[in-house]
Structures are given as structure tokens and as C-alpha cells.
Design a protein around this motif. Structure first.
Motif, mmCIF file in Angstrom:
data_model
loop_
_atom_site.group_PDB
_atom_site.id
_atom_site.type_symbol
_atom_site.label_atom_id
_atom_site.label_comp_id
_atom_site.label_asym_id
_atom_site.label_seq_id
_atom_site.Cartn_x
_atom_site.Cartn_y
_atom_site.Cartn_z
ATOM 1 N N LEU A 32 0.832 -1.210 0.000
ATOM 2 C CA LEU A 32 0.000 0.000 0.000
ATOM 3 C C LEU A 32 0.866 1.259 0.000
ATOM 4 O O LEU A 32 0.530 2.256 -0.664
ATOM 5 C CB LEU A 32 -0.925 -0.016 1.226
ATOM 6 C CG LEU A 32 -2.049 -1.058 1.204
ATOM 7 C CD1 LEU A 32 -2.793 -1.060 2.529
ATOM 8 C CD2 LEU A 32 -3.012 -0.792 0.046
ATOM 9 N N PHE A 33 1.979 1.211 0.730
ATOM 10 C CA PHE A 33 2.878 2.367 0.765
ATOM 11 C C PHE A 33 3.414 2.692 -0.628
ATOM 12 O O PHE A 33 3.386 3.844 -1.084
ATOM 13 C CB PHE A 33 4.029 2.090 1.735
ATOM 14 C CG PHE A 33 5.129 3.121 1.682
ATOM 15 C CD1 PHE A 33 4.959 4.379 2.237
ATOM 16 C CD2 PHE A 33 6.334 2.834 1.061
ATOM 17 C CE1 PHE A 33 5.963 5.331 2.183
ATOM 18 C CE2 PHE A 33 7.355 3.771 0.996
ATOM 19 C CZ PHE A 33 7.164 5.028 1.567
ATOM 20 N N PHE A 34 3.853 1.658 -1.353
ATOM 21 C CA PHE A 34 4.429 1.916 -2.670
ATOM 22 C C PHE A 34 3.350 2.194 -3.720
ATOM 23 O O PHE A 34 3.618 2.892 -4.706
ATOM 24 C CB PHE A 34 5.315 0.746 -3.099
ATOM 25 C CG PHE A 34 6.659 0.760 -2.430
ATOM 26 C CD1 PHE A 34 7.624 1.671 -2.817
ATOM 27 C CD2 PHE A 34 6.943 -0.100 -1.390
ATOM 28 C CE1 PHE A 34 8.854 1.709 -2.198
ATOM 29 C CE2 PHE A 34 8.168 -0.071 -0.762
ATOM 30 C CZ PHE A 34 9.136 0.840 -1.156
ATOM 31 N N LEU A 35 2.158 1.685 -3.518
ATOM 32 C CA LEU A 35 1.053 2.064 -4.403
ATOM 33 C C LEU A 35 0.753 3.554 -4.261
ATOM 34 O O LEU A 35 0.498 4.256 -5.253
ATOM 35 C CB LEU A 35 -0.185 1.231 -4.084
ATOM 36 C CG LEU A 35 -0.133 -0.248 -4.498
ATOM 37 C CD1 LEU A 35 -1.305 -1.015 -3.898
ATOM 38 C CD2 LEU A 35 -0.143 -0.374 -6.027
ATOM 39 N N GLY A 235 -6.282 3.871 -12.892
ATOM 40 C CA GLY A 235 -7.011 2.632 -13.161
ATOM 41 C C GLY A 235 -6.082 1.433 -13.228
ATOM 42 O O GLY A 235 -6.319 0.398 -12.576
ATOM 43 N N ALA A 236 -5.004 1.562 -14.003
ATOM 44 C CA ALA A 236 -4.024 0.479 -14.108
ATOM 45 C C ALA A 236 -3.347 0.234 -12.763
ATOM 46 O O ALA A 236 -3.051 -0.910 -12.391
ATOM 47 C CB ALA A 236 -2.986 0.816 -15.175
ATOM 48 N N LEU A 237 -3.107 1.316 -12.006
ATOM 49 C CA LEU A 237 -2.467 1.184 -10.687
ATOM 50 C C LEU A 237 -3.380 0.439 -9.711
ATOM 51 O O LEU A 237 -2.911 -0.388 -8.917
ATOM 52 C CB LEU A 237 -2.123 2.570 -10.143
ATOM 53 C CG LEU A 237 -1.396 2.619 -8.795
ATOM 54 C CD1 LEU A 237 -0.052 1.924 -8.894
ATOM 55 C CD2 LEU A 237 -1.221 4.067 -8.341
ATOM 56 N N LEU A 238 -4.681 0.700 -9.786
ATOM 57 C CA LEU A 238 -5.627 0.025 -8.914
ATOM 58 C C LEU A 238 -5.636 -1.489 -9.158
ATOM 59 O O LEU A 238 -5.550 -2.279 -8.211
ATOM 60 C CB LEU A 238 -7.029 0.598 -9.134
ATOM 61 C CG LEU A 238 -8.173 -0.091 -8.376
ATOM 62 C CD1 LEU A 238 -7.991 0.066 -6.868
ATOM 63 C CD2 LEU A 238 -9.526 0.472 -8.819
ATOM 64 N N VAL A 239 -5.709 -1.875 -10.416
ATOM 65 C CA VAL A 239 -5.731 -3.303 -10.743
ATOM 66 C C VAL A 239 -4.406 -3.955 -10.370
ATOM 67 O O VAL A 239 -4.368 -5.061 -9.812
ATOM 68 C CB VAL A 239 -6.044 -3.506 -12.238
ATOM 69 C CG1 VAL A 239 -5.997 -4.986 -12.592
ATOM 70 C CG2 VAL A 239 -7.406 -2.922 -12.570
ATOM 71 N N THR A 240 -3.294 -3.268 -10.665
ATOM 72 C CA THR A 240 -1.973 -3.799 -10.303
ATOM 73 C C THR A 240 -1.860 -4.004 -8.795
ATOM 74 O O THR A 240 -1.364 -5.029 -8.320
ATOM 75 C CB THR A 240 -0.869 -2.838 -10.786
ATOM 76 O OG1 THR A 240 -0.933 -2.726 -12.203
ATOM 77 C CG2 THR A 240 0.512 -3.353 -10.387
ATOM 78 N N GLY A 241 -2.340 -3.027 -8.030
ATOM 79 C CA GLY A 241 -2.283 -3.143 -6.582
ATOM 80 C C GLY A 241 -3.089 -4.315 -6.056
ATOM 81 O O GLY A 241 -2.640 -5.040 -5.152
ATOM 82 N N LEU A 242 -4.263 -4.533 -6.618
ATOM 83 C CA LEU A 242 -5.085 -5.663 -6.190
ATOM 84 C C LEU A 242 -4.375 -6.986 -6.456
ATOM 85 O O LEU A 242 -4.378 -7.892 -5.610
ATOM 86 C CB LEU A 242 -6.436 -5.626 -6.927
ATOM 87 C CG LEU A 242 -7.391 -4.509 -6.493
ATOM 88 C CD1 LEU A 242 -8.631 -4.513 -7.382
ATOM 89 C CD2 LEU A 242 -7.793 -4.663 -5.030
ATOM 90 N N ILE A 243 -3.740 -7.100 -7.639
ATOM 91 C CA ILE A 243 -3.021 -8.341 -7.966
ATOM 92 C C ILE A 243 -1.860 -8.556 -7.005
ATOM 93 O O ILE A 243 -1.652 -9.662 -6.482
ATOM 94 C CB ILE A 243 -2.524 -8.297 -9.425
ATOM 95 C CG1 ILE A 243 -3.715 -8.288 -10.387
ATOM 96 C CG2 ILE A 243 -1.609 -9.481 -9.725
ATOM 97 C CD1 ILE A 243 -3.319 -8.103 -11.832
#
Length: 636
Positions: A32-35, A235-243
Motif C-alpha cells: 500500500l505504501f508503494f502504491l 485505473g491500471a495502478l488500482l488493478v496492479t495493486g489488487l493483484i
């Protein structure tokens, strides 16, 4: 490593100390910190990444330098390298596959290309320098780990390498702890910095890759969403973070590492295939920042090595060998079902502007005929009709729109008029008798578009027209025809000045081989009833060909011929002059193309090329498909 370090400081006593839940929770918080850092922008991500990367590199270099100093002071520690590979190549391959992910950082550099300054100059430098620095650093640290433990020292039983191996994944840390006072603390900081810098780079690169796919409409529009405040792809960051978070929580650490390594093995396996395809199909169309030396040896060697490492990795983690292929197959499924139908074209792609397709049941003989304008179409009509009639073929008429580079694709339609006229001219002649499809393409390279279309349609024959002139001294027949002859995965027929003519006497210069055989076959199709085919060979004193036996074998393997084949042979030192003299009495000359590679012909013209340029009669150059080379061009 982070949780263990905090537990040793007594900061986690109230949270259960060193435990799996604490490790998972820490992983989520760090992610979460790096996101959040990545959401702030590329500048902040770069600064944080630089801090952790420089810290990691600094710690590792210090460990490596200390290892060298210890070995110099106590040379007896070098005996730890004996035996050099106690478990042989098998264990080495396994370790190489497992640690492959440690070298993936330069892949992040490529994905940062959209936001790099002078990417054509700086990206190749960054990749080469990073691989060099990382490799030297890793080797120095590995050296330090081997010499860190001295046989017989307190807590070390047996051979040092056996003692290190007995600790499994902790062996490296246990070894460094014996190197010097406080080395374990230094190593912990190095690993924390290394892991977090890798996570930061992975989030950044994965987000940019997903954003690029969304921008090109190969993924849904969410992936291309840009924050109005931060100008970052949220948007791409959100999906990447979830993965990232799901993988960190759901999978064991060892399987995550193995899965990451095997994914990168597969990824760079595909990259090396793409390198070969780009260089072979696009040639000099692209402006390269760096051109790979000794091509194609490096990518071919890499493909073999990556395949071997991936296979051995199954001994480390079976789960990884399940997750990685399923993930890649999922990506292929998304591409097949969604991406390929929504993707937008770039300036270097082959784009279908207009297409009418008529498919026939069964395995029909497929003929592709590129036409540029109505005048060119008139030169191909009669011969194409006779060939298609003899082969019972299905025809695809192809026109390539030559839109200049500075003109946008949206204006390509205005350049289609001549091509449509040429197709209509051919349709009037052929449509009543055969199945005819039409395609109009846009592409920067006419040759690449033709070869790609032939490969896509699995064509059996390509029929082309030639004006008899060439541009530039480096080309045999022209900048378009040369790469087609070299790369086309099917048989090729090139016609010069054939027009709407009738051929009663056809000359076929025979040198042996499949091209001469195909030349005789084309001559037998085009010659008029009651006409004559002359199989001619001009021999030097040192080269002999039994032309009568060659023709007899051809007739035996061919359907009954409508016309006889006469053989003629002469012994001469001037083979070119003899062929040109014999051609003066012919209505048509059909000659096989040379089978020598294109690069070899840059400085030396082949006999068929000379005949093609100097012969003043209607002429056809043919190239027969077949063999391993044709199969590779067709399917690979």
C-alpha cells in the motif's frame, strides 16, 4: 526479513512476534505504501526507487568488498571453492532458474520508455549498464558468502558449503553473519532495501504496461484512466495493486518467488522470439537506438537457455509451473477474445482498410495477386487466369496503399483509388470463372505487408508484376521484390512484360533443383496448345547436367503435358550470353530464381538476376517453396 528484524528488536512482542500473519500484514502495508508513492507520479516513484536502489547497491558492494578483503587476509578460505560445483550442473540450473527474477530490473527500464528523456539513446544505455553493474555486484556478494565461513570455526560443522546448504534459504544470511561483526544487520538492511526497490519498480512497470494496453484498447478503458490531479494512470495502478496484494496474501513466499522467476523466463523467451521477428520482418523500417550484434545468435542462445532453466524449475516449485502457464494462457485468451478486436493501430502496423472474403470449403490452392494500378493488372490477367485454371485455385487480389509517413492513417482512404481500379480490372477478367476475394491494406512497407498477408492466408502461390528496373545498386530486382523473394513462405511467380500475350515457344533455362522444376511447370501451364517448351542448359567444362534425364523425371512426375518439351544443351564459357542468344527465338523465358541468401548477393549478381535485367523478351522468374526454410517462414 523486515518482520524478523523488528522481532529481534522486540517491537513485535505484543503482536505475536515472528509469525506468518505478521509477515502477510507487513507485505500488505508495504504494498500500500508503494502504491501510494506510485499514485503521486513518476518523479516521486523515481526518487523513492533511487533511494532504495542506491541503498541496496551500497550495502551489497560493502559486503562484496569485505569478502575480498577477508579472502586476501586469509587465503585458506579460498579452499571453500573446492569442489567448485559439489552438486553438479543440475543444482546450478535449478538455482539459476529460481534467481532469474533478480535480473529482471532492466525490463522495467523498457516499460518506462513513455516517460523517459531521449529514450532511443538512454534506454539501451540504462539496460546495458544495469545488467553489468548488477552482475558484478551479485558475483562479489556470492564470493563473499562462500569465503565468509571458515572450516572449524565456532558453530560450523563439516565442509563450509555443506553448512551453508543445510540452512536452505537462510544459508546466505547465516554465512554473511560470520563475515564480520554486525554483518547480519547489514545484510538484513540490504535485503529489505532490495525487496522494496524491486516492489516499487514492479508496481511502476506493471502499471505502465497495463496503461499502454488500455490506451491501445487491448484492455478495457479503466486501464487507461488518468488522474486529473496527479496525471498518473490510476485505473491500471488500482488493478496492479489488487493483484500484488492478493498474490502476497494467498501464496507461500517460496512459490511466489518461483512463479515470478518462471514468468520472467517465459516473458523473455517471447521477447527473444519477437526480436527475431522484428528484425526479419521489419528490417530497416524502424529507427533503432541499439542494434544487437551477431544477430540472430544471442536471441537463439537465450531461447535455448531460458527453456532449459524453466524446465529445471519444476523441481523447485510445482505450483509455479501451474500458475505461470495458466496466467499466460489467460492473457492469450484475453487477447484472442477481446484485445485483437479492439486494438488501435500504430504507424508501423499492417491495417486492413477494406476486405471482401469468399471462403471455400476444403483445401483449395490459394493464390495471392498484389496489384498496384489498372496498368499493372493488365499485365497479370492472362497468365493469372491460366495458372488459376490449371491449379483450380482461389484468388485473393491484394492492394497495398502507399501512404507517406507524414500522412495520418485517417487520410489513407484518399490513396485507395488506383488500387480499387486495379482490383476492378482483374475482377472483370477473373470473377466469372473463379472464387475471388479482395483486400486493401495500409502499411509503411509494401514488401512486409505482402509477406505478412501471404503467411496469414497460408497462400500456396504469390503472383507479382515487375517493370524490369531496379532502384539502387544494393537491390537485385528492387527494394520491394528482393525481400519478398527472400521471405515469402510460398511459391513465387514474378512476371515482366507478359501482358495479354500468347506464348508458342517458351524457353526454360535449367540448372537443376526445385526452382527449375517449378519453372518447367509454369511454362507447361502458359504455353499455347500446339506450342513448344525448350529446356535449355548452358554448361561449362567443369559442370555437367544430364538435361534429358532431368526432363524425363519431370514428365514422369507431372500430369500429361499438352505440348512437347525439347531439350538443348551447349558447352560454353559465357553461360549468360548463351541464354540471351537462345531467348531471342522465344516468346517467353521462364527462369528459376537463385537460392542463395540475399546478403550474399549484395556484392555479387546471380545468373538469373543478370538474365532478368538483360533479356528483352517477356520473362517470368519463379521460386519454388518447400523444405525447412519455407516451413519456418510460413509458421514461425
Amino acid at each position: 526479513y523486515t518482520v524478523r528484524y523488528l522481532a529481534q528488536l522486540g517491537l513485535l512482542d505484543s503482536f505475536g512476534g515472528y509469525s506468518i500473519p505478521a509477515i502477510k500484514l507487513t507485505a500488505v502495508l508495504v504494498a500500500l505504501f508503494f502504491l501510494a508513492i506510485n499514485y503521486r507520479g513518476a518523479g516521486e516513484t523515481g526518487r523513492v526507487g533511487a533511494f532504495f536502489t542506491l541503498g541496496q547497491t551500497g550495502f551489497l558492494i560493502v559486503i562484496g568488498v569485505i569478502g575480498v578483503i577477508v579472502a586476501i587476509r586469509d587465503p585458506s578460505r579460498l579452499r571453500n571453492f573446492e569442489p567448485f560445483m559439489p552438486h553438479g550442473w543440475v543444482r546450478l540450473l535449478l538455482t539459476m532458474g529460481f534467481t532469474y527474477v533478480a535480473f529482471e530490473g532492466f525490463e522495467v527500464i523498457a516499460q518506462a520508455g513513455d516517460e523517459a528523456i531521449e529514450p532511443r539513446r538512454n534506454l539501451p544505455k540504462a539496460m546495458l549498464y544495469s545488467v553489468l553493474i548488477v552482475t558484478l555486484t551479485y558475483v562479489s556478494v556470492a564470493f563473499a558468502a562462500v569465503v565468509a565461513v571458515k572450516q572449524g570455526s565456532p558453530g560450523v560443522s563439516g565442509a563450509p558449503w555443506e553448512w551453508i546448504g543445510s540452512h536452505r534459504e537462510r544459508g546466505f544470511g547465516e554465512a554473511i553473519a560470520h563475515l564480520m561483526p554486525g554483518a547480519n544487520f547489514l545484510l538484513t538492511l540490504a535485503v529489505i532495501f532490495a525487496s522494496t526497490s524491486a516492489l516499487n519498480a514492479t508496481v511502476y512497470s506493471a502499471t505502465r504496461a497495463a496503461y499502454a494496453l488500455g490506451r491501445d484498447r487491448m484492455l478495457p478503458g479503466l486501464f487507461a484512466a488518468i488522474s486529473s490531479k496527479r496525471k498518473t494512470p490510476w485505473g491500471a495502478l488500482l488493478v496492479t495493486g489488487l493483484i500484488v496484494i492478493v498474490v502476497a496474501v494467498a501464496l507461500p513466499t517460496m512459490d511466489v518467488a518461483s512463479s515470478a522467476s518462471i514468468m520472467f523466463l517465459f516473458l523473455f523467451f517471447l521477447v527473444n522470439l519477437c526480436v527475431i521477428r522484428i528484425r526479419m520482418n521489419m528490417g530497416d523500417e524502424l529507427s533503432y537506438g541499439f542494434v544487437m550484434p551477431f544477430f540472430p545468435v544471442p536471441p537463439l542462445l537465450a531461447i535455448v537457455c531460458q527453456a532449459a532453466l524453466a524446465i529445471w524449475l519444476v523441481h523447485m516449485s510445482l505450483i509455479a509451473w501451474i500458475i505461470a502457464p495458466v496466467w499466460i494462457l489467460g492473457g492469450l485468451l484475453v487477447y484472442r477474445r477481446y484485445a485483437r478486436h479492439h486494438a488501435t493501430a500504430s504507424d508501423d502496423e499492417i491495417v486492413v482498410l477494406e476486405e471482401t472474403r469468399e471462403e471455400l470449403a476444403g483445401d483449395h490452392y490459394r493464390i495471392v495477386v498484389p496489384v498496384a494500378n489498372p496498368k499493372d493488372a493488365l499485365g497479370l490477367e492472362h497468365a493469372t487466369y491460366k495458372i488459376c485454371q490449371a491449379k483450380n485455385g482461389q484468388i485473393e487480389l491484394l492492394h497495398i496503399v502507399p501512404v507517406p509517413k507524414l500522412i495520418p492513417l485517417s487520410n489513407a482512404a484518399r490513396y485507395m483509388r488506383e488500387g480499387k481500379g486495379a482490383i476492378e480490372e482483374m475482377m472483370l477478367y477473373l470473377d466469372a470463372s473463379f472464387s475471388v476475394s479482395t483486400t486493401i491494406l495500409y502499411c509503411r512497407s509494401v514488401a512486409r505487408a505482402i509477406v505478412s498477408r501471404v503467411r496469414e492466408r497460408h497462400a500456396d502461390l504469390l503472383i507479382l508484376g515487375w517493370h524490369g528496373t531496379r532502384r539502387g545498386r544494393l537491390f537485385r530486382l528492387g527494394s520491394t521484390l528482393d525481400p519478398i523473394i527472400e521471405s515469402a513462405p510460398c511459391s513465387v511467380v514474378i512476371m515482366k512484360d507478359c501482358g495479354n500475350k500468347h506464348f508458342n515457344r517458351v524457353l526454360v533455362p535449367v540448372a537443376g533443383g526445385p526452382n527449375s522444376r517449378f519453372a518447367l511447370e509454369v511454362a507447361a501451364i502458359l504455353v499455347e496448345d500446339g506450342g513448344e517448351i525448350v529446356a535449355f542448359t548452358a554448361m561449362t567444362d567443369g559442370r555437367q547436367l544430364d538435361i534429358d534425364e532431368y526432363v524425363t523425371q519431370f514428365i514422369a512426375g507431372t500430369s500429361p503435358l499438352r505440348v512437347p518439351i525439347t531439350t538443348r544443351s551447349v558447352v560454353t564459357r559465357n553461360v549468360l550470353g548463351a541464354i540471351l542468344k537462345e531467348s531471342a527465338r522465344a516468346d517467353l523465358v521462364v527462369i528459376g530464381a537463385t537460392r542463395e541468401p540475399l546478403l550474399r548477393l549484395v556484392t555479387r549478381r546471380s545468373l538469373p538476376d543478370k538474365v532478368a535485367r538483360l533479356c528483352d523478351r517477356p520473362l517470368i522468374i519463379v521460386k519454388a517453396s518447400g523444405g525447412l526454410r519455407a516451413w519456418i517462414h510460413r509458421w514461425v
